[in-house]
Structures are given as C-alpha cells and as structure tokens.
Design a protein around this motif. Structure first.
Motif, short mmCIF file in Angstrom:
data_model
loop_
_atom_site.label_atom_id
_atom_site.label_comp_id
_atom_site.label_asym_id
_atom_site.label_seq_id
_atom_site.Cartn_x
_atom_site.Cartn_y
_atom_site.Cartn_z
N VAL A 38 0.84 -1.21 0.00
CA VAL A 38 0.00 0.00 0.00
C VAL A 38 0.87 1.25 0.00
N ASN A 39 1.92 1.26 0.82
CA ASN A 39 2.83 2.42 0.85
C ASN A 39 3.46 2.65 -0.51
N ALA A 40 3.85 1.56 -1.18
CA ALA A 40 4.47 1.68 -2.50
C ALA A 40 3.47 2.20 -3.54
N LEU A 41 2.25 1.73 -3.46
CA LEU A 41 1.23 2.16 -4.42
C LEU A 41 0.84 3.62 -4.21
N ARG A 61 -6.78 3.69 5.34
CA ARG A 61 -6.99 4.08 3.95
C ARG A 61 -5.79 4.86 3.42
N GLY A 62 -5.26 4.37 2.32
CA GLY A 62 -4.20 5.07 1.61
C GLY A 62 -4.73 5.52 0.26
N ILE A 63 -4.42 6.75 -0.14
CA ILE A 63 -5.02 7.35 -1.33
C ILE A 63 -3.95 7.57 -2.39
N ALA A 64 -4.15 6.98 -3.56
CA ALA A 64 -3.19 7.12 -4.67
C ALA A 64 -3.86 7.81 -5.84
N MET A 65 -3.10 8.65 -6.53
CA MET A 65 -3.56 9.30 -7.75
C MET A 65 -2.83 8.69 -8.94
N GLU A 66 -3.58 8.35 -9.95
CA GLU A 66 -2.99 7.85 -11.19
C GLU A 66 -3.81 8.42 -12.34
N GLY A 67 -3.24 9.43 -13.03
CA GLY A 67 -3.99 10.08 -14.09
C GLY A 67 -5.23 10.74 -13.53
N ILE A 135 -2.00 -10.75 -5.86
CA ILE A 135 -0.65 -10.21 -5.87
C ILE A 135 0.30 -11.25 -5.28
N LEU A 136 1.18 -11.77 -6.08
CA LEU A 136 2.24 -12.64 -5.57
C LEU A 136 3.39 -11.71 -5.22
N ASN A 137 3.52 -11.41 -3.94
CA ASN A 137 4.49 -10.43 -3.47
C ASN A 137 5.79 -11.10 -3.05
N LYS A 138 6.83 -10.30 -2.90
CA LYS A 138 8.16 -10.75 -2.46
C LYS A 138 8.80 -11.71 -3.47
N THR A 170 8.93 -4.12 -1.93
CA THR A 170 10.12 -3.46 -1.38
C THR A 170 11.04 -2.94 -2.48
N GLU A 171 11.08 -3.63 -3.61
CA GLU A 171 11.95 -3.21 -4.72
C GLU A 171 11.22 -2.31 -5.71
N GLY A 172 9.90 -2.23 -5.57
CA GLY A 172 9.12 -1.41 -6.50
C GLY A 172 8.80 -2.11 -7.81
N GLN A 173 9.14 -3.37 -7.90
CA GLN A 173 8.95 -4.12 -9.15
C GLN A 173 7.46 -4.42 -9.36
N GLY A 174 6.93 -4.02 -10.50
CA GLY A 174 5.54 -4.30 -10.85
C GLY A 174 4.54 -3.30 -10.30
N ILE A 175 4.99 -2.34 -9.50
CA ILE A 175 4.08 -1.39 -8.86
C ILE A 175 3.39 -0.49 -9.91
N LYS A 176 4.15 0.01 -10.85
CA LYS A 176 3.59 0.93 -11.86
C LYS A 176 2.50 0.25 -12.67
N ASP A 177 2.73 -0.99 -13.11
CA ASP A 177 1.75 -1.72 -13.91
C ASP A 177 0.48 -2.00 -13.10
N LEU A 178 0.65 -2.35 -11.82
CA LEU A 178 -0.50 -2.63 -10.96
C LEU A 178 -1.34 -1.37 -10.75
N ARG A 179 -0.68 -0.25 -10.47
CA ARG A 179 -1.41 1.00 -10.24
C ARG A 179 -2.16 1.44 -11.50
N SER A 180 -1.52 1.27 -12.65
CA SER A 180 -2.17 1.62 -13.91
C SER A 180 -3.39 0.75 -14.16
N PHE A 181 -3.28 -0.54 -13.87
CA PHE A 181 -4.40 -1.47 -14.04
C PHE A 181 -5.58 -1.06 -13.15
N LEU A 182 -5.27 -0.74 -11.89
CA LEU A 182 -6.32 -0.38 -10.94
C LEU A 182 -6.97 0.96 -11.30
N ALA A 183 -6.18 1.87 -11.87
CA ALA A 183 -6.71 3.17 -12.27
C ALA A 183 -7.79 3.02 -13.32
N ASN A 184 -7.64 2.04 -14.19
CA ASN A 184 -8.65 1.78 -15.22
C ASN A 184 -9.79 0.92 -14.71
#
Length: 315
Positions: A38-41, A61-67, A135-138, A170-184
């Motif tokens: 959640v912190n990464a997203l 609740r954590g609030i993220a903006m994407e587009g 989400i398969l994390n770690k 922790t490494e940030g891997q895959g975060i951008k793609d996940l956030r973009s998917f959720l934004a849509n």
C-alpha cells in the motif's frame, strides 16, 4: 501532507466528468507485505511496517492518484486463525473492509507459498462479486521461477481471479503496472479526497502508529503485538514546532521495564526514531515526550477497541 505521485495527465486541470474513483480492499495472511505494498502504491508512508505479525490492526486508507483516477486502498490486518478477542476483532475488521470495496487485492507471500491461511482466504473469496486481483508479493525472494509459476497456476485454478500480478513491493517491481491497471478498473465518479491527500487517518493517530512501529523495531521479539500507543496531547508552539505527548501501554510491569531499558536507553532509542518519523510526516520540528504505563486486561474493554477503530467482539 502531500502525495508525491505525479499526475500523469500533465498540468492541465482535469474535467470532473472524466474522473474515476474507487475503493480497493487489500487482504491476505499475516506478513504477506500488505502495508508495504500500500505504501508503495500510494507513494508515501501511510501504514506502519514491522517484522511483528498482526502489526496492522484497524483498516487504514491510503489514497493514490494515477492520471484522472483516485484509488483508495483499504489496508487491513492479516487474516489468520483468531485465538484471542483482539485477534477476532482484527480479522472481523479485515473482512469488513470488503463490504464497500470496488475490488479486492489478495496479497500472497510468494516465498511462503500456499499455506492453510491462504487456502482459507481463497475459499471465502470465491463468493465475492467484486473483481479479484491476486498479488504474488516478495518475488525477489524466490529464485526458483518454475515454483513461482506453479504457485500462480495453483491460485488461478482455485480462485479464478481477474488478474495475477507478480510484485516486489520493497523493490518497486511491478508497482507501476498494478497501479495503472487499478486506475482503469475503478468506476467513473468524483474523487472523495483532495488530490494532495495520501490518507484519511488523523495526524495524532498516525503519530501514535509511528511510535508503535518504533517500539516494534527495537522490541519486536520481547513484546506482544497487543502493545499499543496513544497520542494524549499535541500542542502547536509559537516557533512552528509541536509538543507531543504519547503513552505506550503494556500489559504487565515486567514489559514496562523492557520498554524503558537499562538506564532508560531503550525508550531513548524508541523516542528518537519515532520523533524523526513524526517530524517527516508533520513537516516541522516535534518535541516528543513518551510515557510508559501498565494497562491490564484492556482486551476486555470496549472503549479501547473504539479508540483503535475496531469492532468489539461479544465473546
């Protein structure tokens, strides 16, 4: 507190009619890395992180903006087999986070694989009507890639999710793609929060949680997860700083001695680490004063649960 996530639409103002907004519940077994995810997203620290199991209690609740999308993540306690009253309250609150969600993220520790807790969550999630994303994390901890693919196949067969993501929070891997998917994925609608908000948790509560994180950082082996922290006073001073008083509550006198440490050394370390975290959150100097008190049998007090934002189990 400002969100560091860049508005991908550029500097031009967004048409309110084009906005999207939705709630995404984040669930999973203990120590699957939900809060780290959640912190990464979100792009900011809104949930505390610790090696201690059951660190998260009430949904945050954590609030993220994407587009043009505002994604509101509901970070919940780890789901496990409850044995005590507090356990049941946290698990009930975790499942309660799904009630108003537009989608659910099931976070699984890829290194731990499919254990009984994960199987139990999957079984209960099968009847959920909202989109289910796994989400398969770690994955940075998994060297055996065929084993990772096998786990993904197993989860896909048992739950039939809408999508599976392989992530290293922790490494940030895959975060951008996940956030973009959720934004849509979130539905069209007005934003519920300001564009700069990253959480709806009050600052006093956030500060208490940061001190609790500091306590676990130094004493996670010595203290039970029932240790709690309350911000009892917050005064803004003329020079722009703040005087903050907090109380660390433990269950027994022997635990109080552990928190204080020999010559007060442990409480000094806890205070210094917590103060820096609170200052970063608040954006100004903080004078932190910590007190340690024994509060016996607080698990039977409904008021304590209300203070933590948890339902009080009747039995």
């Amino acid at each position: 507190m400002s969100n560091n996530t860049t508005n991908t639409t550029g500097s031009a103002p967004l048409d309110a009619g084009d906005r999207r907004c939705g709630f995404v519940a984040v669930i999973g077994p203990t120590n699957a890395g939900k809060s780290t995810l959640v912190n990464a997203l979100v792009g900011a620290k809104v949930a505390i992180v610790s090696h201690k199991v059951q660190t998260t209690r009430a949904p945050i609740r954590g609030i993220a903006m994407e587009g043009n999308s505002q994604i509101i993540f509901i970070d919940t306690a780890g789901i496990f087999n409850p044995k005590r009253r507090l356990d049941r309250a946290m698990v009930d609150a975790a499942w309660g986070g799904l009630e108003d969600a537009d989608a659910v993220l099931l976070v699984i520790d890829a290194a731990a694989g499919m254990d009984d807790d994960v199987k139990g969550i999957i079984e209960r999630l099968k009847s959920a009507r909202m989109p289910k994303i796994v989400i398969l994390n770690k994955i940075d901890r998994v060297d055996d890639k065929p084993r990772l693919l096998s786990l993904a196949k197993m989860v896909d067969e048992q739950l039939v999710p809408d999508r599976i993501f392989m992530i290293s929070a922790t490494e940030g891997q895959g975060i951008k793609d996940l956030r973009s998917f959720l934004a849509n994925l979130v539905p069209p609608g007005p934003w519920h929060y300001s564009e700069d908000d990253v959480t709806d948790v009050p600052m006093r509560t956030q500060a208490a949680e940061m001190t609790r994180e500091s306590v676990y950082r130094f004493l996670h082996q010595e203290l039970p997860y029932t240790t709690t922290v309350e911000t009892t006073d917050w005064k803004s001073l003329k020079d722009g700083s703040a005087r903050v008083e907090q109380t660390i509550y433990v269950e027994r006198d022997s635990q109080k001695k552990i928190v204080l440490g020999k010559g007060g050394e442990t409480i000094k370390k806890i205070s210094s680490t917590a103060r820096h975290a609170i200052e970063e959150m608040a954006g100004h100097r903080v004078h932190l004063f910590l007190f340690v008190k024994v509060r016996e049998n607080w698990e039977s007090d409904p008021e304590r649960y209300r203070e933590m934002g948890l339902p009080f189990p009747k039995s």
